[in-house]
Design an enzyme around this catalytic site. Structure first.
Site, PDB file in Angstrom:
ATOM      1  N   LYS A  59     -29.119  57.558   5.029  1.00 37.48           N
ATOM      2  CA  LYS A  59     -29.340  56.668   3.887  1.00 37.48           C
ATOM      3  C   LYS A  59     -30.794  56.220   3.845  1.00 37.48           C
ATOM      4  O   LYS A  59     -31.413  56.172   2.785  1.00 37.48           O
ATOM      5  CB  LYS A  59     -28.410  55.448   3.984  1.00 37.48           C
ATOM      6  CG  LYS A  59     -26.957  55.799   3.680  1.00 37.48           C
ATOM      7  CD  LYS A  59     -25.983  54.703   4.049  1.00 37.48           C
ATOM      8  CE  LYS A  59     -24.551  55.181   3.824  1.00 37.48           C
ATOM      9  NZ  LYS A  59     -23.526  54.355   4.425  1.00 37.48           N
ATOM     10  N   GLN A 103     -22.117  48.628   6.565  1.00 37.12           N
ATOM     11  CA  GLN A 103     -21.570  49.890   7.058  1.00 37.12           C
ATOM     12  C   GLN A 103     -20.202  49.652   7.703  1.00 37.12           C
ATOM     13  O   GLN A 103     -20.043  48.771   8.545  1.00 37.12           O
ATOM     14  CB  GLN A 103     -22.548  50.516   8.064  1.00 37.12           C
ATOM     15  CG  GLN A 103     -22.184  51.915   8.519  1.00 37.12           C
ATOM     16  CD  GLN A 103     -22.235  52.944   7.392  1.00 37.12           C
ATOM     17  OE1 GLN A 103     -23.047  52.860   6.487  1.00 37.12           O
ATOM     18  NE2 GLN A 103     -21.360  53.926   7.456  1.00 37.12           N
ATOM     19  N   ASP A 126     -21.707  49.403  -2.986  1.00 39.03           N
ATOM     20  CA  ASP A 126     -20.588  50.178  -2.459  1.00 39.03           C
ATOM     21  C   ASP A 126     -19.359  50.040  -3.356  1.00 39.03           C
ATOM     22  O   ASP A 126     -18.375  50.760  -3.187  1.00 39.03           O
ATOM     23  CB  ASP A 126     -20.216  49.624  -1.080  1.00 39.03           C
ATOM     24  CG  ASP A 126     -20.365  50.643   0.021  1.00 39.03           C
ATOM     25  OD1 ASP A 126     -20.608  51.822  -0.276  1.00 39.03           O
ATOM     26  OD2 ASP A 126     -20.229  50.248   1.196  1.00 39.03           O
TER      27      ASP A 126
HETATM   28  N1  GUN Z   1     -18.465  54.278   6.211  1.00 42.60           N
HETATM   29  C1  GUN Z   1     -18.198  55.551   5.855  1.00 42.60           C
HETATM   30  N2  GUN Z   1     -18.444  55.732   4.540  1.00 42.60           N
HETATM   31  C2  GUN Z   1     -18.873  54.556   4.062  1.00 42.60           C
HETATM   32  C3  GUN Z   1     -19.280  54.107   2.763  1.00 42.60           C
HETATM   33  O1  GUN Z   1     -19.294  54.835   1.762  1.00 42.60           O
HETATM   34  N3  GUN Z   1     -19.651  52.802   2.681  1.00 42.60           N
HETATM   35  C4  GUN Z   1     -19.624  51.972   3.757  1.00 42.60           C
HETATM   36  N4  GUN Z   1     -19.989  50.704   3.581  1.00 42.60           N
HETATM   37  N5  GUN Z   1     -19.254  52.354   4.960  1.00 42.60           N
HETATM   38  C5  GUN Z   1     -18.877  53.639   5.102  1.00 42.60           C
END
Ligand code: GUN
Length: 292
Positions: A59, A103, A126
């Site tokens: 990211k 996350q 998200d």
């Molecule tokens: N963990 C795995 N995929 C994601 C996601 O798309 N967003 C978040 N916040 N955590 C994750």
């Protein structure tokens, strides 16, 4: 007899992601050239889950390449729920932050739902807070979860007809299963959601024109379950004997599916792309800065 493998289009998610990220990058470059600050994404990591660390690295790199600012905020695994909530609340008040991503998964002992609710809905890139989820359910505009947006980008890019299609979703998580089911419904598909208690999963899958496998169960979907010509999107990222496999038996699906996404290099790169896009959208909505 198995059909020839070339009947299956294998999706190159990285190529599509690259193109969409170029569009985002040029939009940000134009904003910056017009004298605005770039959008800023804050990523919160609690603990040291190796998969989460690897996702966050991807990211951060994608933000840099798009010309976006990213802030990575790490809290120790023994941080209390109050610490995490205070932290996320402070990011909500920070005018220089446009997007907040916590996350997942969070360490045991922390109430994930309570932390998500602490995210300012205007910065919920998200799409996981109850205001965002409620807007999706109500069919109102808003920030949608990134993986479902990535799935739609793949299906649209390949011209998959969704109106009237039988779409089968395996999995009911808030990150993928539930939101993709609602988005497919919004696009006029006939949607069935399957899960661990579904009876005769193979028979339900066999009716799918579009199959979304997001169960987190390695090689769950067998080749002979798949309706010939179906579009099969595999969200599974499972490690088996040191190798990454999806929720779909990829080799067995080749020659049966019309469209197939691999576990690696399929929808994954698009999830990050949609995170960039959501952050740009949140920035524009918050700052009132339209296209440069
Ligand atoms: N963990 C795995 N995929 C994601 C996601 O798309 N967003 C978040 N916040 N955590 C994750």
């Amino acid at each position: 007899m198995t059909a020839p493998r070339e009947r299956t289009v294998v999706v190159d998610g990285m190529a599509l992601a690259r193109r969409l990220r170029e569009e985002i990058a040029s939009e940000i470059a134009a904003l910056v050239a017009a004298g605005h600050r770039p959008p800023c994404l804050a990523v919160v990591l609690v603990g040291d889950n190796p998969a989460s660390i690897s996702y966050i690295k991807g990211k951060r790199r994608a933000c840099e390449r798009a010309g976006m600012t990213s802030r990575e905020l790490d809290l120790a695994a023994d941080a209390t729920q109050e610490d995490v909530i205070d932290f996320v609340t402070a990011l909500g008040r920070d005018p220089g932050v446009d997007g907040i991503l916590v996350q997942l998964p969070l360490p045991k002992g922390i109430d994930t739902a309570a932390v998500i609710e602490a995210i300012d809905p205007a910065k919920d890139v998200d799409g996981l807070t109850t205001p965002s989820a409620g807007r999706l359910l109500a069919g109102l505009p808003g920030l949608r979860p990134c993986t479902p947006l990535g799935i739609l980008a793949v299906l649209d890019r390949h011209g998959i007809e969704l109106a009237g299609a039988n779409a089968v979703v395996i999995g009911r998580s808030i990150l993928v299963g539930k939101p993709i089911a609602l988005l497919l419904l919004e696009r006029n598909a006939t949607v069935t959601i399957c899960h661990s208690r579904t009876r005769d999963l193979a028979a339900v899958v066999g009716e799918a024109d579009v199959l979304i496998a997001a169960a987190g169960s390695p090689l769950l979907v067998k080749g002979d379950w798949i309706r010939p010509g179906a579009a099969v999107v595999d969200l599974g990222v499972n490690m088996v004997d040191g190798a990454q496999v999806g929720d779909v038996d990829f080799d067995a699906a080749l020659g049966v599916a019309g469209l197939l996404t691999p576990s690696r290099g399929g929808v994954g790169p698009l999830t990050i792309t949609m995170l960039l896009r959501n952050t740009l959208e949140a920035y524009k909505a918050r700052t009132g800065i339209a296209d440069a």
